[in-house]
Motif scaffolding. Structure first.
Motif, PDB file in Angstrom:
ATOM      1  N   ARG A   1      29.683 -53.229 -21.660  1.00  0.00           N
ATOM      2  CA  ARG A   1      30.886 -52.451 -21.386  1.00  0.00           C
ATOM      3  C   ARG A   1      32.128 -53.350 -21.390  1.00  0.00           C
ATOM      4  N   LYS A   2      32.010 -54.508 -20.735  1.00  0.00           N
ATOM      5  CA  LYS A   2      33.152 -55.424 -20.646  1.00  0.00           C
ATOM      6  C   LYS A   2      33.561 -55.894 -22.054  1.00  0.00           C
ATOM      7  N   ARG A   3      32.579 -56.195 -22.897  1.00  0.00           N
ATOM      8  CA  ARG A   3      32.894 -56.643 -24.279  1.00  0.00           C
ATOM      9  C   ARG A   3      33.535 -55.513 -25.086  1.00  0.00           C
ATOM     10  N   LEU A   4      32.979 -54.311 -24.963  1.00  0.00           N
ATOM     11  CA  LEU A   4      33.533 -53.183 -25.727  1.00  0.00           C
ATOM     12  C   LEU A   4      34.970 -52.904 -25.290  1.00  0.00           C
ATOM     13  N   GLN A   5      35.221 -53.046 -23.984  1.00  0.00           N
ATOM     14  CA  GLN A   5      36.582 -52.828 -23.486  1.00  0.00           C
ATOM     15  C   GLN A   5      37.554 -53.820 -24.114  1.00  0.00           C
ATOM     16  N   ARG A   6      37.093 -55.066 -24.320  1.00  0.00           N
ATOM     17  CA  ARG A   6      37.966 -56.068 -24.952  1.00  0.00           C
ATOM     18  C   ARG A   6      38.316 -55.666 -26.385  1.00  0.00           C
ATOM     19  N   PHE A   7      37.324 -55.187 -27.123  1.00  0.00           N
ATOM     20  CA  PHE A   7      37.596 -54.719 -28.494  1.00  0.00           C
ATOM     21  C   PHE A   7      38.606 -53.565 -28.463  1.00  0.00           C
ATOM     22  N   ASP A   8      38.369 -52.629 -27.560  1.00  0.00           N
ATOM     23  CA  ASP A   8      39.219 -51.438 -27.461  1.00  0.00           C
ATOM     24  C   ASP A   8      40.655 -51.848 -27.116  1.00  0.00           C
ATOM     25  N   ASP A   9      40.780 -52.725 -26.118  1.00  0.00           N
ATOM     26  CA  ASP A   9      42.119 -53.180 -25.698  1.00  0.00           C
ATOM     27  C   ASP A   9      42.816 -53.933 -26.827  1.00  0.00           C
ATOM     28  N   ALA A  10      42.077 -54.818 -27.497  1.00  0.00           N
ATOM     29  CA  ALA A  10      42.705 -55.649 -28.532  1.00  0.00           C
ATOM     30  C   ALA A  10      43.210 -54.779 -29.681  1.00  0.00           C
ATOM     31  N   PHE A  11      42.411 -53.789 -30.068  1.00  0.00           N
ATOM     32  CA  PHE A  11      42.839 -52.933 -31.189  1.00  0.00           C
ATOM     33  C   PHE A  11      44.028 -52.070 -30.764  1.00  0.00           C
ATOM     34  N   THR A  12      43.945 -51.494 -29.571  1.00  0.00           N
ATOM     35  CA  THR A  12      45.050 -50.669 -29.068  1.00  0.00           C
ATOM     36  C   THR A  12      46.339 -51.500 -28.999  1.00  0.00           C
ATOM     37  N   ASP A  13      46.235 -52.732 -28.479  1.00  0.00           N
ATOM     38  CA  ASP A  13      47.421 -53.601 -28.378  1.00  0.00           C
ATOM     39  C   ASP A  13      48.004 -53.907 -29.758  1.00  0.00           C
ATOM     40  N   ALA A  14      47.113 -54.188 -30.716  1.00  0.00           N
ATOM     41  CA  ALA A  14      47.586 -54.547 -32.057  1.00  0.00           C
ATOM     42  C   ALA A  14      48.315 -53.366 -32.697  1.00  0.00           C
ATOM     43  N   VAL A  15      47.775 -52.160 -32.532  1.00  0.00           N
ATOM     44  CA  VAL A  15      48.426 -50.974 -33.099  1.00  0.00           C
ATOM     45  C   VAL A  15      49.764 -50.740 -32.390  1.00  0.00           C
ATOM     46  N   ARG A  16      49.758 -50.834 -31.072  1.00  0.00           N
ATOM     47  CA  ARG A  16      50.982 -50.598 -30.309  1.00  0.00           C
ATOM     48  C   ARG A  16      52.096 -51.536 -30.789  1.00  0.00           C
ATOM     49  N   GLU A  17      51.721 -52.795 -31.028  1.00  0.00           N
ATOM     50  CA  GLU A  17      52.716 -53.786 -31.423  1.00  0.00           C
ATOM     51  C   GLU A  17      53.349 -53.445 -32.775  1.00  0.00           C
ATOM     52  N   VAL A  18      52.515 -53.099 -33.733  1.00  0.00           N
ATOM     53  CA  VAL A  18      53.052 -52.840 -35.065  1.00  0.00           C
ATOM     54  C   VAL A  18      53.821 -51.509 -35.092  1.00  0.00           C
ATOM     55  N   VAL A  19      53.388 -50.548 -34.288  1.00  0.00           N
ATOM     56  CA  VAL A  19      54.134 -49.279 -34.218  1.00  0.00           C
ATOM     57  C   VAL A  19      55.498 -49.516 -33.544  1.00  0.00           C
ATOM     58  N   SER A  20      55.511 -50.350 -32.511  1.00  0.00           N
ATOM     59  CA  SER A  20      56.784 -50.671 -31.839  1.00  0.00           C
ATOM     60  C   SER A  20      57.760 -51.327 -32.817  1.00  0.00           C
ATOM     61  N   GLU A  21      57.249 -52.271 -33.587  1.00  0.00           N
ATOM     62  CA  GLU A  21      58.085 -52.905 -34.627  1.00  0.00           C
ATOM     63  C   GLU A  21      58.666 -51.855 -35.564  1.00  0.00           C
ATOM     64  N   GLY A  22      57.801 -50.912 -35.959  1.00  0.00           N
ATOM     65  CA  GLY A  22      58.224 -49.889 -36.909  1.00  0.00           C
ATOM     66  C   GLY A  22      59.270 -48.943 -36.346  1.00  0.00           C
ATOM     67  N   VAL A  23      59.150 -48.657 -35.050  1.00  0.00           N
ATOM     68  CA  VAL A  23      60.168 -47.808 -34.426  1.00  0.00           C
ATOM     69  C   VAL A  23      61.484 -48.601 -34.336  1.00  0.00           C
TER      70      VAL A  23
END
Lengths: 209, 209
Positions: A113-135
């Protein structure tokens, strides 16, 4: 000569591709190396510990893959990012199935669970960052909420992977669908019907206002 | 007195809620009934056959649930439909985990795969139908493609379920996200900022042009 733990982790990848997770044995992994089963046990007590180490190894590669995605514009980089989890999945189907088996074990297994959460967080963060740039640079509509889109796309990518394993729904169709979402829902200049390509990148010429 | 196979299928539901799929035994199921393990074996040769029968039973309930979803308008009906697979999932977490375990077994199990395909097709068809109605009556934008949206939402719902099991992402957040998508992406009158509610239904007053 070579680094035994690294060899074992690479062998684990090959063995998962061949056998999936549930049926995987330490012997299957040993068979993919020049090592004996005893040497593998010297490094990892049991299959579970080895799988946890493998997830950490996979996470390191995942972090590199999603860091600084290719593309001229935020829209291109966002497509690269989601494609990295869908269109490029040329891994053996058994490997993706193994990852789904691990997700299904997660409620019973804190280390998974802890490992899967890291994958989930990392992908969510990466998307958030690029979407923020785009806005910020006007590629995306100003009413786009990067947090909402990041969670939405993370959920969608999970669905693409699950549906691929569960009913064989093609990953490239899911990638195409998400490109459509990015073009229709996020691009500030969507009325211009800007092409959101897949393999050859995204043409968002003129999309920034 | 009662119908043994139906009792067994209900007991299977309860046993899956308690034990998940991988660890489930015929004895666990027998423990949820007044029947002996031998009587259960009289009806179903093995755990696998019983699970296949259970999926057929679940499909019948699923078909009823998604047939003619509640709502005044296509947008409300579409929300009801997606919510039926997300927001209302008050089933025990172990049951959803069991369903994910079954999806992860699907590549190795034709009987499971065939059943999962029926669920996938039925949900996609139901979404396509309500989206088509919405395009026809002007609730949804005329450039909305019912096939594309149906597949997109089916993938998203799979993702909501997987992410819920894998990392505990709340189903009601996924439901809210999909209401946002319906409001922003599908409604023809999206500029009017029409509220797309969740529990109390969808207010799309004035959305048809």
């Amino acid at each position: 000569m070579t680094d035994a733990p690294t060899d074992i982790l690479h062998a684990t990848h090959r063995a998962l591709c061949e056998h999936g997770y549930a049926e995987l044995t330490m012997q299957d992994i040993a068979d993919e190396t020049d090592l004996s089963k005893a040497s593998i046990h010297y490094h990892y007590d049991c299959k579970h510990d080895l799988l946890v180490a493998f997830l950490d190894h996979l996470y390191e590669r995942f972090e590199e893959r999603i860091d600084d995605p290719d593309g001229e514009t935020p829209a291109e980089r966002l497509c690269t990012l989601v494609d990295s989890l869908m269109a490029r999945q040329s891994d053996a189907p058994a490997f993706q199935t193994a990852l789904l088996e691990i997700k299904a074990q997660s409620p019973y297994d804190d280390a998974f669970r802890k490992r899967l959460q890291r994958f989930d967080d990392a992908f969510t963060d990466a998307v958030r960052e690029v979407v923020s740039e785009g806005v910020a640079d006007g590629t995306f509509r100003e009413d786009v909420d990067p947090d909402v889109v990041a969670s939405f796309l993370t959920t969608f990518v999970n669905g693409a992977q699950t549906r691929h394993v569960g009913v064989g729904h093609p990953l490239d169709e899911s990638a195409e669908a998400v490109h459509g979402y990015i073009g229709d829902r996020l691009l500030s200049d969507s009325r211009a019907n800007v092409a959101v390509g897949s393999s050859e990148g995204v043409d968002v010429g003129g999309a920034s206002e």
